[in-house]
Design a protein around this motif. Sequence first.
Motif, mmCIF file in Angstrom:
data_model
loop_
_atom_site.group_PDB
_atom_site.id
_atom_site.type_symbol
_atom_site.label_atom_id
_atom_site.label_comp_id
_atom_site.label_asym_id
_atom_site.label_seq_id
_atom_site.Cartn_x
_atom_site.Cartn_y
_atom_site.Cartn_z
ATOM 1 N N CYS A 197 -6.542 -6.376 8.272
ATOM 2 C CA CYS A 197 -6.912 -6.473 6.848
ATOM 3 C C CYS A 197 -6.527 -5.215 6.077
ATOM 4 O O CYS A 197 -6.009 -5.304 4.957
ATOM 5 C CB CYS A 197 -8.406 -6.747 6.711
ATOM 6 N N ILE A 198 -6.756 -4.064 6.658
ATOM 7 C CA ILE A 198 -6.384 -2.810 5.982
ATOM 8 C C ILE A 198 -4.862 -2.717 5.868
ATOM 9 O O ILE A 198 -4.324 -2.335 4.831
ATOM 10 C CB ILE A 198 -6.978 -1.590 6.708
ATOM 11 N N GLY A 199 -4.161 -3.111 6.936
ATOM 12 C CA GLY A 199 -2.700 -3.125 6.889
ATOM 13 C C GLY A 199 -2.184 -4.075 5.824
ATOM 14 O O GLY A 199 -1.258 -3.752 5.073
ATOM 15 N N ALA A 200 -2.778 -5.246 5.714
ATOM 16 C CA ALA A 200 -2.375 -6.217 4.685
ATOM 17 C C ALA A 200 -2.641 -5.662 3.283
ATOM 18 O O ALA A 200 -1.825 -5.842 2.369
ATOM 19 C CB ALA A 200 -3.111 -7.538 4.888
ATOM 20 N N ALA A 201 -3.765 -4.982 3.110
ATOM 21 C CA ALA A 201 -4.076 -4.374 1.808
ATOM 22 C C ALA A 201 -3.040 -3.299 1.462
ATOM 23 O O ALA A 201 -2.598 -3.204 0.310
ATOM 24 C CB ALA A 201 -5.478 -3.771 1.819
ATOM 25 N N LEU A 202 -2.624 -2.520 2.447
ATOM 26 C CA LEU A 202 -1.583 -1.508 2.208
ATOM 27 C C LEU A 202 -0.253 -2.163 1.851
ATOM 28 O O LEU A 202 0.496 -1.638 1.011
ATOM 29 C CB LEU A 202 -1.419 -0.599 3.430
ATOM 30 N N LEU A 203 0.050 -3.297 2.487
ATOM 31 C CA LEU A 203 1.281 -4.020 2.144
ATOM 32 C C LEU A 203 1.236 -4.507 0.700
ATOM 33 O O LEU A 203 2.242 -4.411 -0.024
ATOM 34 C CB LEU A 203 1.499 -5.196 3.094
ATOM 35 N N LEU A 204 0.096 -5.019 0.276
ATOM 36 C CA LEU A 204 -0.060 -5.444 -1.121
ATOM 37 C C LEU A 204 0.054 -4.256 -2.074
ATOM 38 O O LEU A 204 0.715 -4.347 -3.116
ATOM 39 C CB LEU A 204 -1.393 -6.155 -1.323
ATOM 40 N N PHE A 205 -0.576 -3.157 -1.711
ATOM 41 C CA PHE A 205 -0.493 -1.946 -2.525
ATOM 42 C C PHE A 205 0.966 -1.526 -2.687
ATOM 43 O O PHE A 205 1.428 -1.241 -3.793
ATOM 44 C CB PHE A 205 -1.305 -0.814 -1.881
ATOM 45 N N ASP A 206 1.702 -1.524 -1.585
ATOM 46 C CA ASP A 206 3.108 -1.140 -1.624
ATOM 47 C C ASP A 206 3.922 -2.114 -2.475
ATOM 48 O O ASP A 206 4.794 -1.706 -3.237
ATOM 49 C CB ASP A 206 3.690 -1.064 -0.214
ATOM 50 N N ALA A 207 3.617 -3.397 -2.344
ATOM 51 C CA ALA A 207 4.355 -4.404 -3.111
ATOM 52 C C ALA A 207 4.140 -4.228 -4.616
ATOM 53 O O ALA A 207 5.067 -4.411 -5.406
ATOM 54 C CB ALA A 207 3.921 -5.806 -2.681
ATOM 55 N N PHE A 208 2.936 -3.852 -5.011
ATOM 56 C CA PHE A 208 2.638 -3.710 -6.431
ATOM 57 C C PHE A 208 3.041 -2.358 -7.005
ATOM 58 O O PHE A 208 3.325 -2.251 -8.192
ATOM 59 C CB PHE A 208 1.157 -3.977 -6.705
ATOM 60 N N THR A 209 3.068 -1.323 -6.160
ATOM 61 C CA THR A 209 3.471 -0.007 -6.675
ATOM 62 C C THR A 209 4.978 0.178 -6.579
ATOM 63 O O THR A 209 5.553 0.925 -7.357
ATOM 64 C CB THR A 209 2.768 1.139 -5.932
ATOM 65 N N GLY A 210 5.612 -0.448 -5.600
ATOM 66 C CA GLY A 210 7.065 -0.382 -5.452
ATOM 67 C C GLY A 210 7.614 1.011 -5.242
ATOM 68 O O GLY A 210 8.736 1.295 -5.619
ATOM 69 N N GLU A 211 6.842 1.888 -4.607
ATOM 70 C CA GLU A 211 7.262 3.272 -4.443
ATOM 71 C C GLU A 211 7.879 3.566 -3.088
ATOM 72 O O GLU A 211 8.176 4.706 -2.779
ATOM 73 C CB GLU A 211 6.055 4.195 -4.672
#
Length: 166
Positions: A145-159
């Motif tokens: 779940c934490i890994g999935a949240a980080l993937l979403l964070f990365d997808a939305f920040t695009g950094e």
Amino acid sequence: MSKLAQKSGLVWLWLSLLLLVIDFASKTLVVNTMAYQESINLLPVFSITYVHNYGAAYSFLSEAGGWQRWFLSVIAIAISCLLVWWLKRLPASNKVLCGAYSLVLAGAIGNLYDRIAYGYVIDFIHVFYDKSHFPVFNIADCAICIGAALLLFDAFTGESPKEHKA
């Protein structure tokens, strides 16, 4: 270019290994000290409850008759291989994606071990409020779940830096 940027994301496998050890140790502690379905209340909204999950998240497919054990195992193996391949292609300096992939990998392997060794996943973290109960889960599930949240964070920040060229 920093030394970390020159290395592949495989250096992040230490995080997967650490979480695998914590997941295995916590499940072993529960199995060796509690009876099946025993529950120990620690807080008004939290208990340690030893249960078996024959399905996937939220007991999805738990009543499927046994085939789901191998189906979910094959999926976990495929996802694990894909995550290792992605880690190899990423620069180690990409902390968000490398961390996310390492967390999901640890969770997938932790639950895969249980499925292959026992035919079910050992769950014990029980969160509830009044008569509302969240499905019982484990450390591997937390990592996913934490890994999935980080993937979403990365997808939305695009950094995220681009992956290494093969």
